[in-house]
Write a protein that holds these residues in place. Structure first.
Motif, PDB file in Angstrom:
ATOM      1  N   LYS A   1       0.826  -1.208   0.000  1.00  0.00           N
ATOM      2  CA  LYS A   1       0.000   0.000   0.000  1.00  0.00           C
ATOM      3  C   LYS A   1       0.864   1.264   0.000  1.00  0.00           C
ATOM      4  O   LYS A   1       0.627   2.195  -0.773  1.00  0.00           O
ATOM      5  CB  LYS A   1      -0.903  -0.019   1.227  1.00  0.00           C
ATOM      6  N   ILE A   2       1.887   1.279   0.856  1.00  0.00           N
ATOM      7  CA  ILE A   2       2.750   2.453   1.000  1.00  0.00           C
ATOM      8  C   ILE A   2       3.519   2.729  -0.288  1.00  0.00           C
ATOM      9  O   ILE A   2       3.573   3.869  -0.778  1.00  0.00           O
ATOM     10  CB  ILE A   2       3.714   2.269   2.194  1.00  0.00           C
ATOM     11  N   GLU A   3       4.118   1.704  -0.869  1.00  0.00           N
ATOM     12  CA  GLU A   3       4.944   1.901  -2.058  1.00  0.00           C
ATOM     13  C   GLU A   3       4.127   2.332  -3.259  1.00  0.00           C
ATOM     14  O   GLU A   3       4.542   3.199  -4.038  1.00  0.00           O
ATOM     15  CB  GLU A   3       5.744   0.634  -2.347  1.00  0.00           C
ATOM     16  N   LYS A   4       2.969   1.745  -3.428  1.00  0.00           N
ATOM     17  CA  LYS A   4       2.122   2.127  -4.561  1.00  0.00           C
ATOM     18  C   LYS A   4       1.662   3.573  -4.420  1.00  0.00           C
ATOM     19  O   LYS A   4       1.618   4.331  -5.412  1.00  0.00           O
ATOM     20  CB  LYS A   4       0.906   1.185  -4.633  1.00  0.00           C
ATOM     21  N   TYR A   5       1.349   3.974  -3.171  1.00  0.00           N
ATOM     22  CA  TYR A   5       0.894   5.346  -2.933  1.00  0.00           C
ATOM     23  C   TYR A   5       1.971   6.357  -3.312  1.00  0.00           C
ATOM     24  O   TYR A   5       1.706   7.328  -4.027  1.00  0.00           O
ATOM     25  CB  TYR A   5       0.520   5.538  -1.458  1.00  0.00           C
ATOM     26  N   TRP A   6       3.197   6.124  -2.867  1.00  0.00           N
ATOM     27  CA  TRP A   6       4.252   7.111  -3.101  1.00  0.00           C
ATOM     28  C   TRP A   6       4.736   7.112  -4.555  1.00  0.00           C
ATOM     29  O   TRP A   6       5.141   8.155  -5.075  1.00  0.00           O
ATOM     30  CB  TRP A   6       5.411   6.902  -2.124  1.00  0.00           C
ATOM     31  N   GLN A   7       4.649   5.983  -5.204  1.00  0.00           N
ATOM     32  CA  GLN A   7       4.999   5.970  -6.632  1.00  0.00           C
ATOM     33  C   GLN A   7       4.002   6.814  -7.427  1.00  0.00           C
ATOM     34  O   GLN A   7       4.392   7.543  -8.352  1.00  0.00           O
ATOM     35  CB  GLN A   7       5.037   4.537  -7.144  1.00  0.00           C
ATOM     36  N   LYS A   8       2.724   6.737  -7.062  1.00  0.00           N
ATOM     37  CA  LYS A   8       1.710   7.561  -7.724  1.00  0.00           C
ATOM     38  C   LYS A   8       1.887   9.036  -7.361  1.00  0.00           C
ATOM     39  O   LYS A   8       1.688   9.918  -8.194  1.00  0.00           O
ATOM     40  CB  LYS A   8       0.315   7.079  -7.318  1.00  0.00           C
ATOM     41  N   TYR A   9       2.275   9.285  -6.121  1.00  0.00           N
ATOM     42  CA  TYR A   9       2.509  10.659  -5.664  1.00  0.00           C
ATOM     43  C   TYR A   9       3.641  11.304  -6.456  1.00  0.00           C
ATOM     44  O   TYR A   9       3.526  12.445  -6.910  1.00  0.00           O
ATOM     45  CB  TYR A   9       2.845  10.642  -4.164  1.00  0.00           C
ATOM     46  N   TRP A  10       4.740  10.582  -6.620  1.00  0.00           N
ATOM     47  CA  TRP A  10       5.888  11.118  -7.374  1.00  0.00           C
ATOM     48  C   TRP A  10       5.488  11.442  -8.813  1.00  0.00           C
ATOM     49  O   TRP A  10       5.886  12.467  -9.360  1.00  0.00           O
ATOM     50  CB  TRP A  10       7.042  10.114  -7.377  1.00  0.00           C
ATOM     51  N   GLU A  11       4.707  10.533  -9.415  1.00  0.00           N
ATOM     52  CA  GLU A  11       4.307  10.721 -10.814  1.00  0.00           C
ATOM     53  C   GLU A  11       3.332  11.882 -10.954  1.00  0.00           C
ATOM     54  O   GLU A  11       3.477  12.726 -11.845  1.00  0.00           O
ATOM     55  CB  GLU A  11       3.690   9.432 -11.347  1.00  0.00           C
ATOM     56  N   LYS A  12       2.346  11.935 -10.057  1.00  0.00           N
ATOM     57  CA  LYS A  12       1.318  12.983 -10.125  1.00  0.00           C
ATOM     58  C   LYS A  12       1.923  14.366  -9.906  1.00  0.00           C
ATOM     59  O   LYS A  12       1.553  15.339 -10.579  1.00  0.00           O
ATOM     60  CB  LYS A  12       0.243  12.714  -9.064  1.00  0.00           C
ATOM     61  N   ASN A  13       2.862  14.477  -8.975  1.00  0.00           N
ATOM     62  CA  ASN A  13       3.449  15.767  -8.629  1.00  0.00           C
ATOM     63  C   ASN A  13       4.728  16.076  -9.403  1.00  0.00           C
ATOM     64  O   ASN A  13       5.412  17.064  -9.120  1.00  0.00           O
ATOM     65  CB  ASN A  13       3.722  15.830  -7.122  1.00  0.00           C
ATOM     66  N   LYS A  14       5.054  15.200 -10.364  1.00  0.00           N
ATOM     67  CA  LYS A  14       6.213  15.396 -11.247  1.00  0.00           C
ATOM     68  C   LYS A  14       7.490  15.699 -10.459  1.00  0.00           C
ATOM     69  O   LYS A  14       8.246  16.613 -10.775  1.00  0.00           O
ATOM     70  CB  LYS A  14       5.926  16.520 -12.248  1.00  0.00           C
ATOM     71  N   ILE A  15       7.713  14.913  -9.443  1.00  0.00           N
ATOM     72  CA  ILE A  15       8.839  15.131  -8.528  1.00  0.00           C
ATOM     73  C   ILE A  15      10.175  15.036  -9.258  1.00  0.00           C
ATOM     74  O   ILE A  15      11.123  15.761  -8.938  1.00  0.00           O
ATOM     75  CB  ILE A  15       8.794  14.126  -7.357  1.00  0.00           C
ATOM     76  N   PHE A  16      10.255  14.148 -10.246  1.00  0.00           N
ATOM     77  CA  PHE A  16      11.547  13.907 -10.901  1.00  0.00           C
ATOM     78  C   PHE A  16      11.665  14.597 -12.267  1.00  0.00           C
ATOM     79  O   PHE A  16      12.645  14.393 -12.971  1.00  0.00           O
ATOM     80  CB  PHE A  16      11.779  12.397 -11.063  1.00  0.00           C
ATOM     81  N   HIS A  17      10.678  15.401 -12.625  1.00  0.00           N
ATOM     82  CA  HIS A  17      10.754  16.151 -13.880  1.00  0.00           C
ATOM     83  C   HIS A  17      11.642  17.367 -13.650  1.00  0.00           C
ATOM     84  O   HIS A  17      11.424  18.143 -12.720  1.00  0.00           O
ATOM     85  CB  HIS A  17       9.363  16.591 -14.345  1.00  0.00           C
ATOM     86  N   VAL A  18      12.619  17.535 -14.491  1.00  0.00           N
ATOM     87  CA  VAL A  18      13.629  18.560 -14.247  1.00  0.00           C
ATOM     88  C   VAL A  18      13.708  19.549 -15.403  1.00  0.00           C
ATOM     89  O   VAL A  18      13.515  19.174 -16.564  1.00  0.00           O
ATOM     90  CB  VAL A  18      15.004  17.894 -13.996  1.00  0.00           C
TER      91      VAL A  18
END
Length: 927
Positions: free
Chosen positions: A7-24
């Motif tokens: 549950k935790i890992e799936k949530y944060w992977q979606k969070y990173w993608e939705k919030n474009k954390i790694f888009h530079v």
């Protein structure tokens, strides 16, 4: 409260993608460009060996983000090439379908382990918008030459202007004569004659040469695609064959490729492999005139050992030497040479064959006649066009001379190695050491003007043609046999849709394309039926090798959406080059040579600023796994248990067959029923058991799908979670060393994650205290910060994890749940285990991703000087950490270590041979 990793890992992977954390994007921060070597999207997907580099680069990328850098960490796919084409042929699917399917699988696997790639910059070499620029670069290479005076590539027009103005020297492509023409003569040359000269200068050129030909794959292969005379892909036999091929003049850049290594931070083994591949040597070249030659043919020979010049008894030419067709004066010998070349279409490494040409050269010192042969023997090994034989002192020459009954002349009779006095079959060299004798002969040859000192390189111009469908089309059409480039404004030349991808008779499947002709007047691709060789001409049917697209992809990542150029000056000014390049050592030669050459060419022509594309290169070690091998009786459908191999009185000849480790139980027992059920080819096989079971051989080797010993990361993170998998992979050993995969040790990492989770919870409830920590608690934190900072920059991630484990255990003993300790601790852990770190960070009341917060800084006042911790290693492998008083004596440390229970458990009955003690650094116990 249980740690629900799914549950935790799936949530944060979606969070990173939705919030474009790694888009530079480019900004005012200092940049850091980290890159994994271009992956090919195999149908098998990732195995845990592939993940090693991705996880390591991700840890470092996340670390650099927390240190305030603007980090570019892109991903893409090297999607052109032979594997996809072969799979398409076998399964009657289009390669593009195969690649798209595999790409989705790779993408999901990579995202599931939480890698911080910027997916907005994803690219693939088979995308027409990408290979448009690969084609553009090829055209620029074709229209360039290498000026040795200025040591750089220049437009071919600058050379033509020189010809028009002054005339020049050139090597005639048909005769290899060195010729000179004046400017007036150049103007009178027709197009064919001009192109004939320019082909000797162009960086991309057409010529006949001996290539690695694989009939089963129907294509030419590069040297790095071959192992032990067989193709790496499929294990098919590879032969030498003379073909008209496109070449890239990489040899012109040989010296710059060597010198550039001084500006790359990498291992000495990588530099050594690059230098050996390029192979710079200083040699004496002799120019010998062919006897009975009307046009005074001169052949160049390299003397590796000039002091043995008296022992030359024969000379050989390779079957593709420009003189082979006209060196024989008599019709009889000409016919023999011609027949030999035709019959020697394929080169067999084991057979020594050749034919006497009926002509000679003179030994430059003794003036004795030296017969000239045409042969395939030497060319197979080193691709030299001409060679001299000294059979008394060279093993290969000896084999050739014995085959053809050629006499041998012993040059060195005696060598006193103690004082290096040598006894020669020559009065004026007798008694001289080898190096002095060598210098004397070289001087004589140069003074006689029949010798010249030359620097030569082993590296050959790269063959650029592939007889494949699935590759970048070469943007060339052939106008009356003269190569012409398709206009740049008409790029890309799109790969046409065809249904039969099978090459035939050395031709790419593109010869089947119905619309593959260039209308020069209307500047478009038209039907082949319109070819009239006046205004409509055939387009090149060979495609580019896969290394074309992978030689510049790192530049495109900087500016992936640019439609007007492959890279804008603004983006290149910001990112410049790759700061850290991570990949396997198998790419230390071919790929790195090609990529560095390509980059230097672009620099010469002013399209990039930097001489080298990579600042630092890190080679990850291999993940090893125990493969499973069963014995098959040669010529029969019978398999024998491995323990019966030596005992069998009936069967004596066996071959070893790899099978999937999925079929193995209890370490080395084969589950025959499962094998027969899943692998129908074994259904009717006979299995001879021993003691009621069938045993197989287990062999620890590189994890590879060809050896069926891969471990799928999907199985690991489904069972344990991505963070456990990441930590376990890094804890196996140093990133640069090869190490075996070990499922058993993963439970230790799982327990560590559970301990970390419990550190933040009390009776299943999240609990963090706001009270001030003690000095001891601060010491544990800052001692950990100090060591993580040190070892993460050394890429010693396994050592970092050891320090984390020690810190967590100490804090659990102290029952420390204080925010001022746990908050910075979880920041330190975040690059390694990002999912649980984000979860705990959020529970600490933080709103933004943990990546937005800087890495904690060490406070030296909490680093006590009364204790020192040593990493304890056994045979060079880290095992545990041990703390001692700071001023303890060396001998006392050794005694305490040897009496330590952990040491005794590791040593067991082994005897300690030596203890390497490096004060304040490490202790290494050898046994």
């Amino acid at each position: 409260m249980e740690y629900n990793f799914r549950k935790i890992e799936k949530y944060w992977q979606k969070y990173w993608e939705k919030n474009k954390i790694f888009h530079v994007k480019e900004n005012e921060k200092q940049k850091y460009y980290i890159l994994n070597m271009f992956p090919y999207p195999s149908g098998y997907g990732l195995h845990v060996g592939h993940c090693l580099g991705y996880i390591a680069s991700d840890i470092y990328a996340r670390y650099k983000i927390t240190k305030g850098f603007n980090v570019l960490n892109p991903i893409g796919f090297d999607s052109f090439g032979l594997p996809a084409e072969q799979y398409a042929i076998q399964n009657r699917k289009h390669p593009n379908y195969i690649i798209s399917k595999n790409e989705k699988k790779y993408t999901n696997q990579i995202k599931n382990i939480g890698i911080s790639f910027d997916w907005n910059r994803k690219l693939k070499t088979s995308d027409k918008n990408y290979y448009k620029w690969t084609q553009w670069m090829f055209i620029q290479i074709f229209h360039s030459w290498y000026d040795k005076n200025d040591n750089k590539a220049k437009p071919i027009q600058s050379l033509i202007k020189e010809f028009i103005k002054n005339g020049n020297y050139f090597v005639n492509a048909n005769t290899s004569y060195l010729c000179k023409f004046d400017s007036k003569k150049w103007k009178k040359f027709n197009d064919n004659e001009k192109e004939n000269i320019l082909q000797n200068y162009r960086l991309a050129y057409l010529c006949k040469s001996m290539v690695n030909w694989c009939p089963d794959l129907g294509t030419v292969l590069a040297n790095e695609e071959i192992k032990n005379g067989k193709s790496i892909r499929g294990g098919y036999k590879v032969y030498k064959k003379q073909m008209l091929q496109w070449h890239i003049r990489i040899n012109a850049y040989a010296n710059r490729l060597i010198n550039g290594l001084n500006y790359i931070c990498c291992s000495s083994s990588l530099k050594k492999s690059q230098i050996n591949w390029i192979g710079k040597t200083k040699k004496i070249t002799v120019f010998l005139e062919v006897l009975h030659s009307k046009d005074k043919k001169i052949i160049e020979f390299t003397l590796l050992h000039p002091e043995k010049v008296f022992g030359i008894t024969f000379a050989i030419l390779s079957i593709n030497h420009p003189y082979v067709n006209n060196i024989s004066l008599s019709a009889d010998y000409k016919k023999k040479v011609k027949n030999y070349i035709e019959k020697t279409f394929y080169i067999n490494k084991k057979n020594i064959t050749g034919v006497f040409t009926g002509n000679y050269v003179l030994n430059p010192i003794t003036k004795k006649l030296i017969p000239i042969y045409v042969t395939n023997f030497f060319n197979m090994e080193n691709s030299m066009e001409s060679m001299i034989g000294i059979p008394a002192h060279e093993e290969k020459s000896k084999l050739f001379s014995e085959k053809f009954g050629i006499n041998t002349i012993k040059v060195i009779r005696f060598c006193n190695k103690k004082n290096q006095k040598v006894c020669y079959n020559s009065d004026f060299l007798n008694g001289l050491p080898i190096n002095i004798a060598r210098e004397k002969i070289i001087k004589i040859l140069i003074n006689k003007k029949i010798g010249e000192l030359k620097i030569s390189y082993r590296i050959r111009d790269a063959v650029f043609s592939r007889q494949r469908y699935w590759g970048e089309p070469i943007p060339i059409y052939l106008k009356n046999k003269i190569p012409k480039t398709i206009p740049i404004e008409k790029l890309p030349v799109i790969l046409p849709e065809i249904h039969n991808f099978q090459p035939k008779n050395g031709k790419s499947a593109l010869f089947r394309a119905k619309n593959w002709a260039w209308d020069e007047k209307n500047m478009k691709i038209v039907s082949n039926s319109f070819i009239d060789y006046k205004s409509v001409f055939p387009i090149e049917t060979n495609t580019m090798p896969s290394w074309a697209g992978s030689s510049w992809y790192f530049l495109r990542y900087m500016d992936v959406t640019n439609e007007n150029f492959f890279l804008s000056k603004k983006k290149e000014n910001y990112w410049k080059n790759v700061d850290l390049y991570i990949g396997g050592s198998e790419h230390n030669t071919g790929h790195l040579i090609y990529a560095r050459f390509w980059h230097k060419f672009l620099k010469d022509r002013g399209w990039v600023q930097t001489e080298e594309p990579f600042k630092k290169i890190l080679n990850q070690g291999m993940i090893l796994s125990f493969s499973a091998i069963i014995l098959k009786v040669i010529g029969k459908n019978i398999f024998v248990s491995y323990g019966l191999k030596e005992k069998s009185k009936v069967f004596h000849m066996f071959q070893e067959i790899y099978i999937d480790i999925f079929f193995i139980e209890n370490n080395n027992h084969l589950n025959i029923s499962n094998l027969k059920k899943i692998r129908p080819e074994f259904y009717n096989s006979i299995f001879i058991l021993e003691n009621g079971t069938f045993l197989c051989k287990r062999k620890l080797e590189k994890m590879s799908k060809s050896k069926y010993n891969i471990v799928n990361p999907d199985d690991i993170y489904k069972k344990y979670g991505a963070d456990v998998f990441r930590l376990h992979e890094m804890f196996l050993g140093p990133i640069v060393q090869s190490k075996p995969w070990d499922d058993k040790k993963i439970n230790g990492v799982k327990k560590f994650i559970k301990k970390l989770f419990n550190l933040f919870h009390q009776n299943g409830v999240f609990q963090v205290l706001e009270t001030d920590p003690t000095f001891e608690e601060f010491h544990i934190l800052h001692y950990t910060i100090k060591n993580i900072e040190k070892h993460i920059q050394l890429f010693s991630f396994n050592v970092c994890i050891s320090y984390f484990m020690i810190a967590i255990n100490k804090l659990l003993i102290l029952k420390c749940k204080k925010r001022k300790i746990l908050e910075p601790l979880i920041q330190l852990l975040a690059p390694f285990i990002p999912h649980i770190s984000e979860e705990l960070w959020n529970k600490l009341g933080k709103q933004n991703s943990i990546l937005y917060h800087p890495m904690p800084i060490i406070d030296v006042k909490y680093i006590k000087k009364n204790k020192i911790t040593y990493p304890i290693m056994f045979n060079g492998k880290f095992k545990f950490l041990e703390e001692f008083d700071y001023n303890i004596e060396k001998e006392e440390i050794k005694n305490k270590i040897l009496n330590n229970l952990k040491t005794k458990n590791i040593l067991k009955k082994n005897i300690v041979k030596k203890i390497i003690f490096i004060p304040k650094k490490i202790i290494n116990i050898l046994f």
